[in-house]
Design a protein around this motif. Structure first.
Motif, short mmCIF file in Angstrom:
data_model
loop_
_atom_site.label_atom_id
_atom_site.label_comp_id
_atom_site.label_asym_id
_atom_site.label_seq_id
_atom_site.Cartn_x
_atom_site.Cartn_y
_atom_site.Cartn_z
N PRO A 174 6.46 0.60 -4.09
CA PRO A 174 5.73 -0.59 -3.24
C PRO A 174 6.43 -1.86 -3.34
O PRO A 174 6.51 -2.14 -4.72
N SER B 127 1.84 6.67 -5.98
CA SER B 127 0.17 6.12 -5.87
C SER B 127 -0.47 7.03 -5.42
O SER B 127 -0.34 8.42 -5.25
N ARG B 128 -2.13 6.75 -5.81
CA ARG B 128 -3.20 7.66 -5.44
C ARG B 128 -3.11 8.79 -5.99
O ARG B 128 -3.67 9.86 -5.45
N HIS C 227 -0.14 2.98 -8.04
CA HIS C 227 -1.45 2.09 -7.77
C HIS C 227 -2.29 3.09 -7.16
O HIS C 227 -2.16 4.12 -6.70
N GLN D 24 2.95 10.61 -3.44
CA GLN D 24 1.55 10.22 -3.38
C GLN D 24 0.50 11.10 -3.38
O GLN D 24 0.80 12.38 -2.93
N TYR D 25 -0.65 10.84 -3.65
CA TYR D 25 -1.84 11.74 -3.77
C TYR D 25 -1.76 13.01 -4.42
O TYR D 25 -2.07 14.08 -3.61
N ILE E 199 0.90 -1.28 -0.19
CA ILE E 199 0.02 0.00 -0.12
C ILE E 199 0.84 1.17 0.03
O ILE E 199 0.67 2.09 -0.59
N ALA E 200 1.95 1.14 0.63
CA ALA E 200 3.02 2.35 0.60
C ALA E 200 2.63 3.48 1.12
O ALA E 200 2.93 4.53 0.19
N CYS E 201 1.68 3.69 2.27
CA CYS E 201 1.39 5.12 2.34
C CYS E 201 2.45 5.67 3.44
O CYS E 201 2.31 6.80 3.95
#
Lengths: 295, 227
Positions: free
Chosen positions: A287, B116-117, B135, B97-98, A248-250
């Motif tokens: 990720p 991502s996002r 992703h 991200q985002y 998920i790599a947040c």
């Protein structure tokens, strides 16, 4: 939230500056983790086994510790006391005996190995760095962590890095959700975590895989199958430095590489003052992808 | 040109100065030096000014932007141009991200890759990424356009509403309720205009369009597994 920094030097000329560079990176990550801070530093091999230990009452506890330990191990012991920590140099083949000695005396073991020393305490990163004189330390690679606690208490033993094998250490940003089940599996294998912290379970997992013959890359790959939860891990071994993020790599991560070093930071801020960063290759680790460097 | 050095000027002072610019300001060109990955640079702007950040930024650069053009010569950290309302944000490097999350309008151009996002819950913003995206991009995207010259990661457009997604390269996987759709002449025109405005040298005919299958809009027991 936590902050991670790491530096793996390729240019030997930078080795005397490792502690200085890592300290700046660590302090930059203070607002990601003001609870505790720690650093694992891989220096010159002493040619002997080193054990880093900690006590909340260092004056009393470390007084005469080297002599007592020398008697118990029947060999020469050297001791370097730095604030609440002491680095002991032990005769080869005495690690198990020394560990039993420390447990009996109620002295906490931070880690052991031929190259690695670990210093970690509760408090702001700048204060922890000053107490241990981290800026003065040299070495080939090092990993630091600033903690914002979620899964266990804010204590010295709950601070990162966690070391669960000789010259091995791991730091973590995230939280694991299957750590209790994995704790039982690892305990059966003989790699029992010593704390209630989820990150230590991941460190024990890596140690167990390395002990089974996996290389660092394979051990890190295994975390993707066997550990559930959020994680960005940075792992150190005597010769290596590795990074892996969950699918998920947040949890953020930035890396930079030049001819002189490979650097890791939870944020670019931590890397912004490194020499040559303007022309470095800077990227975000993908990720579920393992990155590792070994020398 | 107004030049502000973040090595000597506090971030709040910088943002206050930029936010104080009125619609008819004559101080239209600004340059920000030594960003060094700081968070929340040039946020909440609401004037037709041009701001160039010389270096790389941390979290939430150019968030909530209205009217202004913000250019970053390095890379941008998480949440760049989050909730943008109008104006233009251009990132010369990569975006974390985002990027462009929840944006209502304006144009976000990322010359490198976005992770991502990207465009999560976008609500009218247009995003053009010259490289690849990670992703879960355009998750629950409601309106606007996401254009990707490179490849897209897993679960593109999961639970998509009415945003249009244009991808030139490969898509690793489509998210729930996201399907490939026919590229009609009006889509080619929209895409051509966005590519022009984003300075992207690409032929609209090389892109595929993805959109919502509209099967998650209402509960249907046959789709229970997809919710």
């Amino acid at each position: 939230m936590c902050g991670i920094v790491g530096l793996f030097l390729k240019n030997e000329g930078l080795r005397p500056k490792l502690g200085d560079m890592l300290t700046d990176m660590l302090i930059t990550m203070t607002d990601r983790g003001p609870d505790s801070a720690g650093i694992a530093i891989y220096g010159d091999e002493a040619g002997a086994l080193k054990m880093t230990v900690q006590s909340d009452t260092p004056d009393a506890t470390f007084h005469g510790l080297d002599v007592a330990l020398s008697h118990a191990l029947e060999g020469p012991v050297n001791m370097r006391v730095i604030d609440t920590h002491a680095v002991l140099t032990l005769p080869e083949g005495t690690e198990a005996q020394a560990r039993a000695f420390m447990v009996e005396k109620g002295i906490r073991i931070m880690g052991a190995g031929h190259s690695m020393e670990i210093f970690k305490e509760v408090g702001l990163p700048k204060d922890v760095a000053a107490r241990f004189h981290l800026r003065q330390m040299g070495g080939s690679h090092g990993i630091g962590h600033t903690r914002m606690a979620t899964e266990s208490a804010v204590t010295t033993m709950g601070a990162h890095p966690f070391s669960t094998g000789d010259d091995q250490c791991l730091v973590h940003n995230g939280s694991l959700s299957n750590h209790n089940a994995m704790r039982r599996v690892l305990t059966e294998k003989g790699f029992a975590p010593q704390t209630h912290n989820d990150t230590e379970v991941a460190a024990c997992y890596i140690s167990s895989r390395l002990a089974e013959g996996a290389n660092l890359g394979e051990a890190l790959e295994g975390t993707l199958d066997d550990l559930d939860g959020f994680f960005t891990f940075v792992v150190g071994t005597k010769n290596g430095f590795g990074v892996v993020r969950d699918p998920i790599a947040c949890k953020p991560a930035v890396m930079a590489e030049t001819e002189d070093y490979v650097a890791f930071g939870s944020e670019y801020r931590a890397l912004a003052n490194l020499p040559g960063i303007e022309t470095a290759r800077v990227w975000e680790p993908e990720p579920a992808t393992v990155y590792f460097w070994e020398r | 040109m107004q030049s502000i050095d973040l090595a000597t000027t506090p971030l709040r002072e910088l943002n206050s100065a930029l936010q104080a610019q009125a619609a008819l300001t004559n101080q239209t060109e600004w340059e920000i030096l030594n960003p060094k990955g700081a968070h929340a640079i040039a946020v909440g702007l609401d004037a037709p000014i041009e701001v160039t950040v010389k270096g790389s930024t941390g979290y939430y650069c150019a968030g909530m932007n209205k009217q202004a053009t913000v250019k970053v010569t390095g890379s941008a950290g998480p949440g760049v141009a989050e909730n943008m309302m109008s104006g233009t944000v251009i990132i010369d490097g990569d975006a974390s991200q985002y990027a462009g999350a929840t944006g209502h309008g304006g144009l976000l151009v990322i010359k490198g890759n976005a992770s991502s996002r990207c465009g999560i819950s976008m609500k009218g913003i247009d995003i053009v990424v010259h490289g690849n995206i990670g992703h879960m991009s355009a998750f629950m995207a409601q309106s606007g356009n996401l254009v990707v010259l490179g490849d897209a990661g897993d679960a593109l457009g999961d639970s998509l509403y009415e945003a249009r997604l244009f991808v030139r390269g490969s898509v690793k996987s489509l998210g729930s309720d996201c399907i490939e759709k026919e590229m009609r002449p009006e889509h080619v025109e929209i895409l051509r205009d966005l590519l022009d405005r984003a300075g992207a040298d690409a032929d609209p005919s090389e892109f595929k369009r993805y959109g919502s299958a509209r099967k998650l809009y209402n509960f249907h027991v046959d789709h229970a597994g997809a919710y």
